[in-house]
Design a protein around this motif. Structure first.
Motif, short mmCIF file in Angstrom:
data_model
loop_
_atom_site.label_atom_id
_atom_site.label_comp_id
_atom_site.label_asym_id
_atom_site.label_seq_id
_atom_site.Cartn_x
_atom_site.Cartn_y
_atom_site.Cartn_z
N THR A 149 30.91 69.65 -6.08
CA THR A 149 32.42 70.16 -6.70
C THR A 149 33.06 68.64 -7.15
O THR A 149 32.87 67.63 -6.12
N CYS A 150 33.81 68.71 -8.15
CA CYS A 150 34.47 67.43 -8.56
C CYS A 150 35.93 67.92 -8.70
O CYS A 150 36.47 69.15 -8.72
N ASN A 192 29.59 65.73 -3.05
CA ASN A 192 28.38 66.14 -3.81
C ASN A 192 27.61 67.12 -2.62
O ASN A 192 26.62 67.75 -3.01
N SER A 207 39.86 71.57 -9.46
CA SER A 207 38.48 71.68 -8.95
C SER A 207 37.49 72.02 -9.90
O SER A 207 37.91 72.93 -10.68
N ARG A 248 34.74 63.55 -6.07
CA ARG A 248 33.68 64.47 -5.74
C ARG A 248 33.14 64.70 -4.55
O ARG A 248 33.20 63.92 -3.73
N CYS A 272 36.25 70.81 -17.48
CA CYS A 272 35.28 70.04 -16.70
C CYS A 272 33.96 69.85 -17.46
O CYS A 272 33.41 70.84 -18.16
#
Length: 122
Positions: A77-78, A73, A21, A71, A95
């Motif tokens: 968070t990706c 939005n 994450s 992700r 990241c």
């Protein structure tokens, strides 16, 4: 400025899975791309995957369907879901964020996290 914090790394056996994450904070505008890169000891940093705000994705050639980037939005968070992990996937995973569309050019990314270690044992 955008701050990025990765989590989810660890030790896993070959064939296992991990989900990384990346939480973004600060100036999280709607038009930025997020990506994952990795760097193994003694090797250059290489691109893994990237995703735009609208969920367009690109992947590095070595991924071969094993990894999936996504992700959320609403949470800024990706994620990187990694399946069928191999010892060769052992690396620090970073990241990154950039303004614009998804791409795998390391030089395009302005913001970087500190990285999370992924170790795959054989």
């Amino acid at each position: 400025q955008v701050q990025l914090v990765e989590s989810g790394g660890g030790l896993v056996q070959a064939g296992g899975s991990l989900r990384l994450s990346c939480a973004a904070s600060g100036r999280t505008d709607s038009w930025y791309t997020m990506a994952w890169f990795r760097q193994a000891p003694g090797k250059d940093r290489e691109s893994v995957a990237a995703i735009s705000w609208s969920a367009n994705t690109v992947y590095g050639d070595f991924v071969k369907g094993r990894f999936t980037i996504s992700r959320d939005n609403t949470q800024n968070t990706c994620y990187l879901q990694m399946n069928s992990l191999e010892p060769e996937d052992t690396a620090v995973y970073y990241c990154a964020a950039a303004y614009g569309g998804p791409n795998l050019r390391l030089s395009s990314y302005d913001y970087w996290g500190q990285g999370t270690q992924v170790t795959v044992s054989s």
